[in-house]
Design a protein around this motif. Structure first.
Motif, short mmCIF file in Angstrom:
data_model
loop_
_atom_site.label_atom_id
_atom_site.label_comp_id
_atom_site.label_asym_id
_atom_site.label_seq_id
_atom_site.Cartn_x
_atom_site.Cartn_y
_atom_site.Cartn_z
N THR A 97 0.83 -1.20 0.00
CA THR A 97 0.00 0.00 0.00
C THR A 97 0.86 1.25 0.00
OG1 THR A 97 -0.19 -0.37 2.36
CG2 THR A 97 -2.11 -0.90 1.02
N THR A 98 1.98 1.20 0.75
CA THR A 98 2.88 2.35 0.77
C THR A 98 3.50 2.55 -0.60
OG1 THR A 98 3.39 1.57 2.98
CG2 THR A 98 4.67 3.43 2.15
N GLN A 99 3.84 1.43 -1.27
CA GLN A 99 4.40 1.51 -2.63
C GLN A 99 3.51 2.33 -3.54
OE1 GLN A 99 5.20 -2.17 -4.60
NE2 GLN A 99 6.67 -2.86 -3.06
N ALA A 100 2.22 2.00 -3.53
CA ALA A 100 1.30 2.70 -4.42
C ALA A 100 1.24 4.18 -4.06
CB ALA A 100 -0.09 2.07 -4.32
N ALA A 101 1.19 4.48 -2.77
CA ALA A 101 1.10 5.86 -2.34
C ALA A 101 2.34 6.65 -2.78
CB ALA A 101 0.95 5.92 -0.81
N ILE A 102 3.51 6.01 -2.67
CA ILE A 102 4.76 6.69 -3.04
C ILE A 102 4.78 6.96 -4.55
CG2 ILE A 102 7.26 6.41 -3.22
CD1 ILE A 102 6.45 7.10 -0.43
N MET A 103 4.37 5.93 -5.33
CA MET A 103 4.37 6.11 -6.79
C MET A 103 3.40 7.22 -7.20
SD MET A 103 6.69 4.25 -7.98
CE MET A 103 6.35 4.72 -9.67
N ASP A 104 2.23 7.22 -6.56
CA ASP A 104 1.26 8.27 -6.88
C ASP A 104 1.80 9.64 -6.51
OD1 ASP A 104 -0.41 6.39 -7.85
OD2 ASP A 104 -1.67 6.24 -6.05
N LEU A 105 2.49 9.69 -5.38
CA LEU A 105 3.04 10.97 -4.94
C LEU A 105 4.05 11.50 -5.96
CD1 LEU A 105 3.55 13.14 -2.77
CD2 LEU A 105 5.29 11.63 -1.81
N ILE A 106 4.96 10.59 -6.41
CA ILE A 106 5.96 11.03 -7.38
C ILE A 106 5.27 11.54 -8.65
CG2 ILE A 106 7.86 10.26 -8.86
CD1 ILE A 106 8.62 8.27 -6.67
N ALA A 107 4.26 10.77 -9.11
CA ALA A 107 3.55 11.17 -10.33
C ALA A 107 2.86 12.52 -10.15
CB ALA A 107 2.53 10.09 -10.70
N ALA A 108 2.25 12.69 -8.97
CA ALA A 108 1.54 13.95 -8.72
C ALA A 108 2.50 15.13 -8.70
CB ALA A 108 0.79 13.85 -7.39
N ARG A 109 3.63 14.95 -8.05
CA ARG A 109 4.61 16.05 -7.98
C ARG A 109 5.15 16.36 -9.37
NH1 ARG A 109 3.13 19.11 -4.86
NH2 ARG A 109 4.99 20.30 -5.37
N ALA A 110 5.38 15.29 -10.16
CA ALA A 110 5.90 15.49 -11.51
C ALA A 110 4.92 16.30 -12.34
CB ALA A 110 6.17 14.14 -12.18
N ARG A 111 3.61 15.94 -12.23
CA ARG A 111 2.58 16.69 -12.96
C ARG A 111 2.56 18.14 -12.50
NH1 ARG A 111 -0.51 12.28 -12.62
NH2 ARG A 111 -1.50 12.99 -10.70
N ALA A 112 2.61 18.33 -11.18
CA ALA A 112 2.47 19.68 -10.63
C ALA A 112 3.61 20.60 -11.05
CB ALA A 112 2.37 19.60 -9.11
N THR A 113 4.82 20.05 -11.21
CA THR A 113 5.96 20.92 -11.48
C THR A 113 6.51 20.75 -12.88
OG1 THR A 113 7.46 19.26 -10.61
CG2 THR A 113 6.66 20.91 -9.05
N GLY A 114 5.91 19.88 -13.69
CA GLY A 114 6.40 19.67 -15.04
C GLY A 114 7.75 18.99 -15.08
N MET A 115 8.01 18.18 -14.06
CA MET A 115 9.31 17.52 -13.93
C MET A 115 9.33 16.22 -14.73
SD MET A 115 10.76 16.20 -10.27
CE MET A 115 9.46 14.99 -10.09
N ALA A 116 10.47 15.93 -15.33
CA ALA A 116 10.63 14.64 -16.00
C ALA A 116 11.11 13.63 -14.97
CB ALA A 116 11.65 14.75 -17.12
N THR A 117 10.75 12.34 -15.20
CA THR A 117 11.17 11.31 -14.24
C THR A 117 11.81 10.15 -14.99
OG1 THR A 117 9.22 11.87 -12.93
CG2 THR A 117 10.40 9.88 -12.31
N LEU A 118 12.94 9.73 -14.50
CA LEU A 118 13.54 8.49 -14.99
C LEU A 118 13.35 7.47 -13.89
CD1 LEU A 118 15.17 7.03 -17.18
CD2 LEU A 118 17.25 7.74 -16.01
N PHE A 119 12.49 6.51 -14.14
CA PHE A 119 12.07 5.57 -13.11
C PHE A 119 12.76 4.24 -13.33
CE2 PHE A 119 8.52 2.54 -11.83
CZ PHE A 119 8.90 2.53 -10.51
#
Lengths: 329, 281, 337
Positions: free
Chosen positions: A191-213
């Motif tokens: 459950t924490t995994q999903a929350a962390i992934m969602d958080l990263i995605a949300a922050r990326a959307r909010a700031t226009g950040m690219a992510t190398l996962f």
């Protein structure tokens, strides 16, 4: 997708480790591009060179590592040729990184707030009085409850998931253009995994950040990435938009990887392990295709140097006998 | 066993320093065994006409205030210094392993009492405790051995206790117990052989320190008495002359003492690499 | 914080009790006649009898221990036969000299060992790493009494840069007015610069001698723990966050690496206090170590027992201080209490 030059562009990148038991040819001819705002998954078995590549890009490789060729450009900066001072200025400010095992990845005897302030002090012009406020704001952005109090906590007082949130707050404190997330959910419960992934995605959307996962978990990458790059034994073997890759993997290795990934509807019987192991990367006579010994489609033609990958966003594959796009589903 | 020897040969060939230390150690053993026959002069013969002579061809290491040949005294002293160190370490090895085994294997009160004993010894600066023990027991060589053995005891207790505590619950010990072996048999046949390697490392690391300790005690006038040749006491005898320039009286015995301790410490490090490569630093 | 200090104090009590019991046993429960011991070799039969009476040797061991504790509580450590002074008075008046020497040696060892260990860990396999390895192996092999003599020979006799290696202060100077009885501090308090420099010159050789001996465990531990910390995950995080190299090295790596080093300080003090005796003898340093040796030579046992007890208590207290220091650096320990 746009036609602007990619944010991060790696071409023909090679790296080796000089060790006592021989030279390890860890990376060879690696091509990789990440565009602004995009989430790219870097997928492969452990030992395939995913983490080695990301450390090398940041210039924080092990002492034994040596870049053998190619280039890596970030914005206008040539990462492979930049001075240590230039790299230090880019790390944490332009390119940030988060790691697995968040509990050990934070300084155990420094308050988490102070660790975030260290980064802010280094990369921003914030005055001493503002640092605390900004650190608390960074903690609030990653949804840490009661950030004023958590600011004074030590890592050992926080749960693993909470530590990973702190790590993300620390990484994103300076609004980087690129986040490298190296197995950020390993060692956390589901459950924490999903929350962390969602958080990263949300922050990326909010700031226009690219992510190398970076992950070994193809299913997780499929869920979160725009494009996926598959690595095997220090080579990039395939790169394609996520949907295209899953619809029609062209490299035999990718196809097996997808088959080995448990999907919701699959049974145990369908779980195919990939035969063989990664080749010993210390060998001097590594074959042109490092998957050859594990590949059912190999032929004499595979001894020739691998074909160059087509540039993104095309579906690129480094193989002389690729699977037909239509045939494999 | 053959694998262990091969590993030892590999480590030695890879590590010339350990090899050199081993050669040096063999030299010391020869001196300890055959010292009295090898010494060019009688170590006790005084000759005031030849007192305080600087090193020369006749007297390589010079002569002391009583005209005794320093080289001969150093050579003959090897047996005493090594003897003290070996007996002290053997004593604390035997006693310490027994106590540590009991503490780790039986646990409970055994453990509490023995651990308190070790902690109490460690509550003193060790050399000071050794001084106190020799002063109280009486000023003799035997008491230097006992004192040195006592202050080394805690190290062996700890090694044996830690290993025995782990081994007590190990599968093969459990198997031995289920097949009807008594405590005593399990301890001597199953646990003890497994404690031996780490204990041997401790022994070799301890030897140098035991020599240093014994020499220190005789330097301050405990244990060995003049005119018996012993390295520590010889340094003490030469101490008064060194600031007036007669350096050789104290220098050579001190240098040999240092060399012996150095040799043991190198051997200890080497042995640790052979027996326990993981702890290599 | 007070709670932690109190907890640690309670934790140190068993060791303190152990020290007292052992010193008691050393005097009473051993073969031979303790009264004759304390009376000295030349004492008459009546003198021995008197001492037997005073020590309560005709009572049982438990009663004797009670008497011993009562005497200790009163500060009665017995009397020195050779000087006629109460042992406690002499120990107290000589202790500052020993502490001053020990402290200077520790400072010297730390100032050399920590940077050496850090430098060696930063570049494994480099010349400085080999130097570090040489120093750590050679350092523990040094008989302090021998290195002391060697240093005195080289720096006093050959080079003439050190003052005569006898005592705390050249007799041409008057000791500074006693406040702490540590000459270096007292001379500074009195503002006597020349005396301070003279004291410093005098203490340099014995302090370096002792320091060289304990340098080895300190440098070895610093190197090992720094190596471990530098390859740890949180250092990688700090570097990935672009923190400047000095910040990574000192604020992040070094402070963490210090924890195991602080733990070895216990062993270091054991070495220091032990070698104190030898070094004080070599340099005629008027501390409690040379007091013990003078008493040994005179077969005067009360001072030796007092010395062993004082050293034991001092060592327990130092270990307590180390514990507290550890708690200050490591929040995990501090908050668990």
């Amino acid at each position: 997708m746009n036609d602007a030059p990619p944010l991060l562009s790696v071409e023909g990148f090679g790296l080796e480790f000089r060790t006592r038991s021989g030279t390890v040819h860890a990376l060879d001819g690696v091509d990789l591009a990440v565009r602004k705002g995009e989430t790219v998954g870097l997928v492969g078995e452990s030992g395939s060179g995913k983490s080695v590549l990301s450390f090398a890009l940041l210039g924080i490789s092990d002492r034994a590592a040596r870049v053998t060729g190619g280039r890596a450009a970030f914005g206008g900066l040539e990462l492979t040729r930049a001075s240590e001072a230039d790299l230090e200025a880019v790390r944490g400010r332009e390119i940030a990184m988060i790691f697995q095992n968040p509990r050990t990845a934070l300084n155990p005897i420094r308050r988490v707030g102070a660790q975030i302030e260290d980064v802010l002090r280094r990369h921003t012009t914030a005055r001493a009085a503002e640092l605390r406020e900004r650190a608390i704001a960074a903690l609030r952005e990653v949804n840490i409850p009661d950030p004023e109090r958590r600011h004074a906590a030590y890592p050992f007082e926080l749960s693993g998931g909470m530590c990973q949130r702190v790590m993300i707050a620390l990484a994103l404190a300076c609004r980087p253009a690129l986040l490298i997330a190296d197995e950020p959910t390993t060692g956390l419960d589901v459950t924490t995994q999903a929350a962390i992934m969602d958080l990263i995605a949300a922050r990326a959307r909010a700031t226009g950040m690219a992510t190398l996962f970076i992950t070994h978990d193809l299913a997780l990458a499929a869920e979160h990435c725009d494009r996926i790059v598959v690595m095997h034994a220090g080579h990039v073997v395939e790169a394609a938009p996520t949907a295209a890759l899953f619809a029609g993997p062209r490299h035999p290795y990718t196809a097996q990887l997808i088959r080995a990934t448990p999907a919701a509807e699959s049974t145990i019987d369908a779980l195919a392990a990939i035969p063989g192991n990664l080749p010993d990367l210390r060998r001097a006579d590594l074959p042109a295709c490092r998957f050859r010994a594990r590949c059912a489609r190999a032929s004499a033609r595979c001894d020739a140097p691998l074909p160059r990958l087509a540039p993104p966003p095309a579906h690129a594959v480094a193989c002389w006998h690729p699977l037909d796009e239509a045939r494999c589903a | 066993m053959r694998a262990a020897l091969r590993h030892a040969r590999y480590v030695l060939s890879d590590n010339p320093v350990t090899l050199a230390a081993f050669v040096l150690f063999s030299g010391f053993v020869v001196l300890a065994v055959a010292g009295p026959w090898l010494a060019p002069y009688d170590p006790l013969a005084t000759d005031t006409a030849r007192a305080m002579q600087a090193p020369s061809l006749a007297h390589w290491f010079g002569t002391d205030a009583l005209g005794r040949d320093i080289l001969s005294r150093i050579v003959v002293a090897t047996r005493l210094d090594f003897g003290i160190a070996v007996s002290a370490v053997a004593l604390s090895f035997a006693l310490g392993i027994a106590l540590g085994l009991a503490a780790g294997f039986f646990g409970g009160w055994w453990d509490r009492v023995i651990l308190r004993l070790a902690d109490t010894i460690m509550a003193f600066p060790l050399f000071v405790l050794a001084m106190g023990i020799v002063a109280a027991l009486g000023n003799s060589v035997a008491n230097i051995v006992y004192a040195t053995a006592i202050i080394n005891l805690p190290f062996y207790i700890r090694v044996a206790r830690a290993e025995a505590g782990v081994l007590r619950n190990a599968g093969f010990v459990e198997a031995a117990r289920l097949s009807g072996n008594g405590d005593w048999r399990i301890l001597s046949h199953h646990v003890f052989p497994n404690i031996l390697p780490p204990a041997m490392v401790q022994v070799s690391l301890n030897m140098g320190w035991a020599i240093l300790n014994a020499a220190g005690l005789s330097f301050i006038g405990l244990g060995v008495r003049p005119p018996t040749p012993e390295w520590g006491i010889m340094v003490a005898e030469g101490a008064t002359y060194i600031i007036s320039g007669e350096w050789w009286v104290a220098f050579f015995p001190g240098a040999v003492l240092m060399l012996a301790v150095f040799c043991f410490n190198l051997l200890g490090d080497g042995l640790r690499d052979i027996i326990d490569p993981r702890r290599r630093t | 914080m007070i709670r932690i200090v109190a907890l640690r104090l309670v934790g140190a009590l068993p060791n303190l009790a152990g020290v007292v019991v052992v010193t008691f046993l050393l005097t009473r429960a051993l073969p031979g006649d303790p009264a004759a011991f304390f009376a000295g070799a030349a004492a008459s039969a009546e003198a021995v009898e008197q001492i037997r009476e005073k020590l309560g040797l005709n009572r049982n061991l438990v009663e004797q221990f009670g008497l011993y504790l009562r005497d200790l509580a009163r500060g009665d450590f017995g009397q020195s036969l050779s000087t006629g002074q109460p042992v406690l008075t002499e120990l107290v008046s000589r202790l500052p000299a020993s502490l001053e020497l020990t402290f200077c040696a520790l400072v010297f060892a730390t100032v050399v060992a920590l940077p050496l260990g850090v430098a060696a860990a930063r570049r494994p396999g480099s010349w400085i790493d080999h130097l570090c390895r040489l120093v750590t192996t050679a350092g523990v092999s040094l008989p302090t009494f021998f290195t002391g003599l060697l240093l005195a020979y080289v720096f006093y006799f050959l080079l003439g840069v050190a003052p005569s290696p006898l005592g705390r202060l050249d007799p041409v100077f008057t000791p500074p007015p006693p406040v702490t009885r540590m000459y270096l501090i007292d001379s500074l308090l009195a503002g006597e610069g020349t005396v301070f420099r003279a004291c410093l010159a005098q203490i340099a050789l014995p302090a370096v001698t002792m320091g060289l001996f304990v340098l080895a465990p300190l440098a070895r531990m610093t190197r090992a723990s720094m190596l471990g910390v530098l390859s740890s995950d949180f250092i990688r995080t700090a570097r990935a966050a672009g923190l400047a190299s000095p910040t990574v090295l000192y604020t992040y790596a070094f402070r963490n690496a210090l924890l195991p080093v602080v733990t070895t300080l216990g062993m270091v003090f054991s070495f220091l206090l032990g070698s104190n005796v030898l070094v004080e003898k070599v340099f005629a340093w008027p501390g409690i170590g040379s007091y013990a040796i003078e008493s040994l030579t005179a077969s005067d046992y009360a001072p030796i027992q007092g010395f062993v007890l004082a050293m034991g208590v001092l060592y327990v207290l130092l270990n307590l201080a180390i514990d507290l220091l550890y708690g200050l650096i490591d929040p995990r320990v501090r908050l668990e209490a």
